[in-house]
Each structure stands twice: as C-alpha cells, then as structure tokens.
Design an enzyme around this catalytic site. Structure first.
Site, PDB file in Angstrom:
ATOM      1  N   GLU A  80       0.639  -1.415   0.103  1.00  0.00           N
ATOM      2  CA  GLU A  80       0.133  -0.125  -0.085  1.00  0.00           C
ATOM      3  C   GLU A  80       0.955   1.275   0.149  1.00  0.00           C
ATOM      4  O   GLU A  80       0.738   2.225   0.725  1.00  0.00           O
ATOM      5  CB  GLU A  80      -0.834  -0.240   1.150  1.00  0.00           C
ATOM      6  CG  GLU A  80      -1.887  -1.309   1.006  1.00  0.00           C
ATOM      7  CD  GLU A  80      -2.945  -1.435   2.264  1.00  0.00           C
ATOM      8  OE1 GLU A  80      -2.794  -0.734   3.256  1.00  0.00           O
ATOM      9  OE2 GLU A  80      -3.753  -2.054   2.114  1.00  0.00           O
ATOM     10  N   GLU A 110      -5.282 -10.487  -2.136  1.00  0.00           N
ATOM     11  CA  GLU A 110      -6.212 -10.484  -1.009  1.00  0.00           C
ATOM     12  C   GLU A 110      -7.741 -10.332  -1.177  1.00  0.00           C
ATOM     13  O   GLU A 110      -8.442  -9.478  -0.684  1.00  0.00           O
ATOM     14  CB  GLU A 110      -5.919  -9.114  -0.103  1.00  0.00           C
ATOM     15  CG  GLU A 110      -4.547  -9.072   0.354  1.00  0.00           C
ATOM     16  CD  GLU A 110      -4.113  -8.134   1.331  1.00  0.00           C
ATOM     17  OE1 GLU A 110      -4.877  -7.400   1.812  1.00  0.00           O
ATOM     18  OE2 GLU A 110      -2.806  -7.649   1.457  1.00  0.00           O
TER      19      GLU A 110
HETATM   20  C1  XIL Z   1      -6.168  -6.693   8.175  1.00  0.00           C
HETATM   21  C2  XIL Z   1      -6.366  -7.865   8.792  1.00  0.00           C
HETATM   22  O1  XIL Z   1      -6.961  -8.761   8.001  1.00  0.00           O
HETATM   23  C3  XIL Z   1      -6.804  -7.628  10.095  1.00  0.00           C
HETATM   24  O2  XIL Z   1      -7.196  -8.752  10.765  1.00  0.00           O
HETATM   25  C4  XIL Z   1      -5.959  -6.622  10.868  1.00  0.00           C
HETATM   26  O3  XIL Z   1      -6.543  -6.232  12.067  1.00  0.00           O
HETATM   27  C5  XIL Z   1      -5.685  -5.504  10.197  1.00  0.00           C
HETATM   28  O4  XIL Z   1      -4.933  -5.662   8.837  1.00  0.00           O
HETATM   29  N1  XIL Z   1      -4.760  -4.799   3.528  1.00  0.00           N
HETATM   30  C6  XIL Z   1      -4.002  -5.406   3.844  1.00  0.00           C
HETATM   31  C7  XIL Z   1      -4.048  -6.397   5.027  1.00  0.00           C
HETATM   32  O5  XIL Z   1      -2.879  -5.394   3.311  1.00  0.00           O
HETATM   33  O6  XIL Z   1      -2.713  -6.641   5.868  1.00  0.00           O
HETATM   34  C8  XIL Z   1      -5.176  -5.891   5.780  1.00  0.00           C
HETATM   35  O7  XIL Z   1      -5.141  -7.098   6.901  1.00  0.00           O
HETATM   36  C9  XIL Z   1      -6.345  -5.582   4.958  1.00  0.00           C
HETATM   37  C10 XIL Z   1      -6.096  -4.704   4.100  1.00  0.00           C
END
Ligand code: XIL
Length: 367
Positions: free
Chosen positions: A163, A278
């Site tokens: 990100e 994701e």
């Molecule tokens: C999220 C997790 O799923 C949660 O459990 C945690 O509390 C916060 O992070 N983009 C990403 C991930 O790259 O690392 C994030 O994961 C969700 C959004």
C-alpha cells in the site's frame, strides 16, 4: 412462472444495473445448480488458489484447518509477519506465529507467502522514536535481513511493499506517509526491494496495492500514481518481480474493466507478473438477502478477474480469509442492518459460495 434463475438475474439487473444473459458464462456460473464442482479441488487448477490464515481459528478450530487443507495451495498470514506482531520491541523478533503457519504449510504441501515487510499500518509504537534517515535505514535493512533471512528459500513470494500510494493521491509522485517515507522519502521503497533481493535472490518480490480497479477519478489517479512509481523503480533497475492486486472489491462500485486491463497490459510490458493477493467482496452496501448478495459479490469478482485475465494469467489468486466466519471486513465495513458480512468464498458453515465458483472458473484458466 419465473424460475429461480430468472428471478436472480432480474434482481441483479434491478439492484445492480447488471444485465447478465442467462446463457452467458457468468449467467451460467451464477445459476447452475450445485454440482460436484462445488467441492472445489484446487490441486490441478492452472492458477494456484490460496487464502489468508488467521491464527486464532487456525489454532482452535479443526474445521478451519480442514478447509484450508481441502482448498488451498497457498496460505499467507493475515498477521504474524506484520511489524506490530513480529517486533513488539526494537530488540525482539517473535517468530512463533509465522513459524506455526510455515510448519502447517509444509506438512500440507502448500506454499506460504510473506506479508509484509514495508507497510504504514500495524507499526509498533516504538518505531515512532526512529529519529533520522540513517537510523531508519538501519532499522529497515536489519528487519528485512532478519525476517527474510529466517525464511530464505521457504517463503518464495513476499509482499515487500504494501500500500505505497495514498487513497487520494495529490499528484503522481505522492507516496503514502509512514515512518519510512517521513525519514527517507520514496528512497525507502528501492532500499527495501534491493535488500530483499540481496537476502533471498530467488524470492518473488511483490508490491501490493488496493483500490485501483474501479470506475472513478480517484481510482484512475491512484492507478496512475502506482504506475508512475512502478515505472521509476523499473527504470532504475530495482528488483521488483510482480504487482499484487489486493482485490478488496467494494461490492457497490463498478470495475473499470478497460482501465484495469490497460493497467495490467502496462505491467506486463515492463516484464512484471500479476497476483491477486487479498480478494474479498466488501458487501456492507449490497442488499441484504444472502442469495442476491452472494450473486452480486460473485459478479463483481467475475468482472475483476476477467479484466485481469484477458491480458495476463495471474500467478496466484488468494482470498483474504477462507470463511465468512473470520474476516476483517466488519472491522471497517459493518452492515447497518445487523446482518453478517459475506465477503469470502465459503460461508460460516464452510459451504462454498458463488464466489468460489467464479474463482474456480478463472483459476482453471478458461483462455
Ligand atoms: C488486516 C487484517 O485482516 C486484520 O485482521 C488486521 O486487524 C488489520 O489488517 N490490506 C492489507 C492487510 O494489506 O494486511 C489488511 O489486513 C487488510 C487490508
């Protein structure tokens, strides 16, 4: 009388503005009765399918582990390798969770991806005390050496950078604020990638981003800023092998199919691979009835995956969780009607949903 199939397709059209022909590939996927393929067997799909793994159910719920074993060729820790988890203090590295996940992956013939080395989020408090660019450089390089070094040759694909682009970039050179950006500027990105390549020259180095697939100015600007960064890195011969599209799809926003395909074409022209890292469908703004909601979510994912796959075959497709029972979505996108979110390919009882059919369709690589 209207069949269930016609009703579903009509509802999709009314609620979503999506006209889906009953005999189109998507129409067929959404409306064919549950078949043997609803027990996905991902072992022989052209594209490996995987999911993010949450440590609590992984340790406490046998059905959760069974679902991962039954369906996934890859896993990635939802946490565990994030700075907040692995670096509670400046001096310590806590590897318990990723070590557990790695052991599970190995026992079950899966690959484990690494998420993540450089991210603005999930940073432990102590990192705020990193004061100078020299200190920041030392901390970042040391972290990558230790963490990647431990899993060298075992974690074969790393989200080195997660990100990097702000939600609404002010210009093409805008980079998201983080301790690394504040102390070193954009140079921290190349530094991290070069360090990663030095520590594990065989590893696939990935830069991961979200919100670049939709129709709308903000998303077009985000795509452009991301591409600018990628181009600059490649011009300077920075080791970077693939772009990860997170694919946290907003159920109510249309995919910019042409914009996304053009983006993928540009990535490929720079010699980079693409991964879906994701995937899930954020459904807080979709209508309540589960049948309709699941069909809409599946239709969005279809648009997304098709826009990618008409240009390139992703190297992997991973969802951010396996079951609706354990998902990050309600943390940020809870529904106001009190219904549970349904963002993932399996429901709370581990039954496959339409989203899984769509993933299976593309993972088999229909081209
Ligand atoms: C999220 C997790 O799923 C949660 O459990 C945690 O509390 C916060 O992070 N983009 C990403 C991930 O790259 O690392 C994030 O994961 C969700 C959004």
């Amino acid at each position: 009388m209207l069949s269930r199939r016609d009703t579903l397709l009509t509802s999709l059209k009314t609620a979503f503005g999506l006209a889906i022909g009953a005999s189109s590939p998507l129409g067929t996927l959404l409306t064919s009765p549950a078949a043997a393929s609803d027990r996905p067997r991902s072992a022989d799909w052209a594209i490996p399918f995987g999911a993010a793994i949450r440590d609590w159910p992984f340790q406490n719920e046998p059905a959760y582990r069974s679902a991962l074993i039954a369906h996934c060729r890859q896993i990635v820790g939802e946490g565990g390798l994030k700075w907040a988890d692995i670096r509670p203090t400046r001096e310590s590295f806590v590897f318990d969770q990723p070590d557990r996940h790695m052991a599970f992956a190995r026992q079950n013939g899966m690959e484990m991806r690494g998420h993540t080395l450089v991210w603005y989020g999930a940073m432990p408090e102590w990192t705020k005390t990193i004061g100078s660019s020299t200190e920041a450089e030392r901390e970042l390089v040391g972290h990558i050496e230790t963490v990647m070094g431990r899993y060298r040759g075992r974690i074969k694909s790393w989200d080195v950078i997660n990100e990097p682009i702000p939600d609404d970039p002010a210009s093409r050179s805008d980079i998201r604020p983080s301790i690394w950006q504040q102390r070193m500027g954009e140079a921290h990105i190349a530094l991290a990638l070069r360090t990663a390549a030095r520590i594990d020259p065989q590893a696939q180095l990935v830069m991961n981003e979200y919100d670049i697939e939709y129709v709308g100015d903000r998303f077009r600007r985000k795509r452009e800023a991301f591409l600018r960064l990628i181009r600059d890195l490649k011009l300077r011969n920075t080791p970077l092998h693939a772009i990860g599209l997170q694919g946290h799809l907003r159920g109510e926003v249309a995919i910019d199919r042409d914009g996304l395909s053009a983006f993928i074409a540009e990535i490929r022209s720079m010699g980079l691979d693409v991964l879906v890292t994701e995937l899930d469908v954020i459904d807080n703004k979709l209508p309540g009835p589960p049948d309709l909601r699941d069909a809409m979510a599946a239709a969005r994912a279809y648009d997304f995956l098709q826009a990618i796959q008409t240009v390139a075959r992703p190297k992997a497709i991973l969802t951010w969780g396996i079951t609706d029972k354990y998902t990050w979505v309600p943390l940020w996108f809870k529904r106001t009607d009190g219904l549970a979110n349904r963002p993932l390919p399996f429901d709370e009882a581990y039954q496959p949903k339409l989203l899984m059919r769509v993933i299976e369709h593309f993972a088999k690589d229909p081209r």
